[in-house]
Design a protein around this motif. Structure first.
Motif, PDB file in Angstrom:
ATOM      1  N   UNK A   1       0.806  -1.088   0.183  1.00 34.52           N
ATOM      2  CA  UNK A   1       0.040   0.024  -0.243  1.00 34.52           C
ATOM      3  C   UNK A   1       1.070   1.560   0.076  1.00 34.52           C
ATOM      4  N   UNK A   2       0.802   1.985  -1.062  1.00 35.01           N
ATOM      5  CA  UNK A   2       0.832   3.377  -1.199  1.00 35.01           C
ATOM      6  C   UNK A   2       1.081   4.222   0.210  1.00 35.01           C
ATOM      7  N   UNK A   3       2.072   4.939   0.818  1.00 38.43           N
ATOM      8  CA  UNK A   3       2.047   5.503   1.797  1.00 38.43           C
ATOM      9  C   UNK A   3       1.879   7.047   1.164  1.00 38.43           C
ATOM     10  N   UNK A   4       0.807   7.487   1.555  1.00 37.92           N
ATOM     11  CA  UNK A   4       0.297   8.558   0.976  1.00 37.92           C
ATOM     12  C   UNK A   4       0.449   9.659   0.330  1.00 37.92           C
ATOM     13  N   UNK A   5       1.214   9.746  -0.054  1.00 42.17           N
ATOM     14  CA  UNK A   5       1.314  10.610  -1.502  1.00 42.17           C
ATOM     15  C   UNK A   5       3.419  10.319  -2.226  1.00 42.17           C
ATOM     16  N   UNK A   6       3.754   9.410  -1.513  1.00 42.64           N
ATOM     17  CA  UNK A   6       5.089   9.285  -1.151  1.00 42.64           C
ATOM     18  C   UNK A   6       5.315   8.091  -1.954  1.00 42.64           C
ATOM     19  N   UNK A   7       6.695   7.958  -2.159  1.00 43.08           N
ATOM     20  CA  UNK A   7       7.349   7.350  -3.314  1.00 43.08           C
ATOM     21  C   UNK A   7       7.082   5.807  -2.798  1.00 43.08           C
ATOM     22  N   UNK A   8       7.102   5.131  -3.371  1.00 41.05           N
ATOM     23  CA  UNK A   8       7.659   3.728  -3.722  1.00 41.05           C
ATOM     24  C   UNK A   8       8.109   3.108  -2.957  1.00 41.05           C
ATOM     25  N   UNK A   9       9.044   3.707  -3.293  1.00 39.51           N
ATOM     26  CA  UNK A   9      10.833   2.931  -3.296  1.00 39.51           C
ATOM     27  C   UNK A   9      11.536   4.926  -2.911  1.00 39.51           C
ATOM     28  N   UNK A  10      12.180   4.865  -1.476  1.00 36.43           N
ATOM     29  CA  UNK A  10      13.284   5.511  -1.452  1.00 36.43           C
ATOM     30  C   UNK A  10      14.750   5.122  -1.693  1.00 36.43           C
ATOM     31  N   UNK A  11      15.487   5.406  -2.866  1.00 37.30           N
ATOM     32  CA  UNK A  11      16.900   5.155  -2.486  1.00 37.30           C
ATOM     33  C   UNK A  11      17.137   3.846  -2.713  1.00 37.30           C
ATOM     34  N   UNK A  12      16.723   2.833  -3.925  1.00 33.80           N
ATOM     35  CA  UNK A  12      16.718   1.222  -3.580  1.00 33.80           C
ATOM     36  C   UNK A  12      16.519   0.688  -2.587  1.00 33.80           C
ATOM     37  N   UNK A  13      15.248   1.033  -1.371  1.00 39.87           N
ATOM     38  CA  UNK A  13      14.320   0.901  -0.737  1.00 39.87           C
ATOM     39  C   UNK A  13      12.726   0.531  -0.561  1.00 39.87           C
ATOM     40  N   UNK A  14      12.980  -0.626  -0.334  1.00 47.24           N
ATOM     41  CA  UNK A  14      11.168   0.228  -0.707  1.00 47.24           C
ATOM     42  C   UNK A  14      10.396   0.546   0.874  1.00 47.24           C
ATOM     43  N   UNK A  15       9.055   0.708   0.364  1.00 54.41           N
ATOM     44  CA  UNK A  15       8.873   2.007   1.029  1.00 54.41           C
ATOM     45  C   UNK A  15       7.403   2.250   1.041  1.00 54.41           C
ATOM     46  N   UNK A  16       6.655   1.061   1.316  1.00 56.32           N
ATOM     47  CA  UNK A  16       5.399   0.569   1.111  1.00 56.32           C
ATOM     48  C   UNK A  16       4.704   0.087   2.763  1.00 56.32           C
ATOM     49  N   UNK A  17       3.282  -0.039   2.900  1.00 56.79           N
ATOM     50  CA  UNK A  17       2.900  -0.554   4.006  1.00 56.79           C
ATOM     51  C   UNK A  17       2.140  -1.826   2.842  1.00 56.79           C
ATOM     52  N   UNK A  18       1.904  -3.084   4.470  1.00 57.93           N
ATOM     53  CA  UNK A  18       1.644  -4.293   4.778  1.00 57.93           C
ATOM     54  C   UNK A  18       1.690  -4.998   2.949  1.00 57.93           C
ATOM     55  N   UNK A  19       3.048  -4.750   2.596  1.00 57.64           N
ATOM     56  CA  UNK A  19       3.932  -6.009   0.981  1.00 57.64           C
ATOM     57  C   UNK A  19       3.431  -6.634   1.194  1.00 57.64           C
ATOM     58  N   UNK A  20       3.299  -7.879   2.666  1.00 52.66           N
ATOM     59  CA  UNK A  20       2.770  -8.871   2.013  1.00 52.66           C
ATOM     60  C   UNK A  20       1.743  -9.189   1.429  1.00 52.66           C
ATOM     61  N   UNK A  21       0.624  -8.581   1.658  1.00 55.45           N
ATOM     62  CA  UNK A  21      -0.780  -8.692   1.284  1.00 55.45           C
ATOM     63  C   UNK A  21      -0.923  -9.256  -0.272  1.00 55.45           C
ATOM     64  N   UNK A  22       0.482  -8.733  -0.923  1.00 60.06           N
ATOM     65  CA  UNK A  22       0.299  -8.590  -2.330  1.00 60.06           C
ATOM     66  C   UNK A  22       1.220  -9.240  -3.278  1.00 60.06           C
ATOM     67  N   UNK A  23       1.983 -10.240  -2.129  1.00 59.38           N
ATOM     68  CA  UNK A  23       3.135 -11.130  -2.089  1.00 59.38           C
ATOM     69  C   UNK A  23       2.379 -12.654  -2.674  1.00 59.38           C
TER      70      UNK A  23
END
Length: 229
Positions: free
Chosen positions: A113-135
């Motif tokens: 899940x996207x965190x508001x209007x933030x990018x989904x990744x920052x400098x090669x690091x993931x930046x989303x919530x509840x990733x496991x629900x889509x894996x």
């Protein structure tokens, strides 16, 4: 003077009595054996029906998720798809008994899940919530089916760590799909009939109550989204 006539029935000999008892016993034994056979056949039939139901329920469960493989939202420049993709693909069929993939269920252009209007990744690091629900992942191991487990640790994975999620069947992010059951899984196999379009799923279960009863079936999962462009 009239005399009363008395009819005397012939006596039953001991031999005839024994023969009658023997015949009666044989009939009772035959009836009991027939009843036992019918009962055993009915029990086996009920167990087979139960095994068939479990097999098709599991196939339906697998198919519901697999047919949405490659589901993606509108592409975004800040998407984190590339962090989790393996060789540019949203899935990895590691071997015939282990399939991993991700679906952008909420179609926000990111895995998780996207965190508001933030990018989904920052400098090669993931930046989303509840990733496991889509894996998603399914594998056959130790005569059981294991599914991918939602783990919050994935949320902050780096690129190499994120990619490993879909490239390894040996990590700890798995749990048994059915914790307690009256059957064991003898086979779960995935094989492409048409690459990235039609997947053949084969499944075989054996009853733990009656190990001589085994049921095998297959299902075809047509990917609604096909291969990503």
């Amino acid at each position: 003077m009239w005399r009363n006539k008395i009819s005397v029935l012939p006596a039953v000999s001991l031999v005839e009595l024994l023969i009658s008892l023997a015949l009666g016993s044989l009939l009772l034994s035959a009836a009991a054996a027939l009843y036992s056979h019918i009962y055993l056949q009915q029990t086996k039939y009920r167990e087979l029906i139960n095994l068939q139901a479990h097999t098709h329920q599991l196939l339906d469960y697998l198919n519901q998720h697999i047919q949405h493989m490659n589901l993606q939202g509108q592409p975004h420049p800040d998407s984190n798809y590339a962090l989790f993709q393996h060789q540019g693909k949203n899935y990895h069929l590691i071997h015939q008994s282990c399939l991993l993939f991700f679906n952008d269920v909420n179609q926000d252009g990111c895995v998780g899940n996207r965190i508001k209007s933030e990018s989904c990744h920052l400098n090669g690091m993931n930046n989303t919530n509840e990733v496991g629900k889509e894996l998603f992942g399914f594998k056959f191991e130790n005569q059981a089916i294991y599914v991918f487990n939602d783990d919050s640790a994935i949320r902050r994975c780096h690129q190499t760590q994120c990619e490993k999620v879909l490239t390894s069947c040996q990590h700890h992010l798995w749990h048994n799909l059915v914790e307690q059951s009256d059957y064991r899984v003898d086979m779960l196999r995935f094989q492409w009939e048409i690459p990235e379009r039609l997947l053949n799923i084969e499944l075989a279960l054996t009853s733990l109550k009656q190990p001589e009863i085994r049921y095998q079936a297959q299902a075809y999962s047509y990917l609604f989204n096909g291969a990503p462009e």
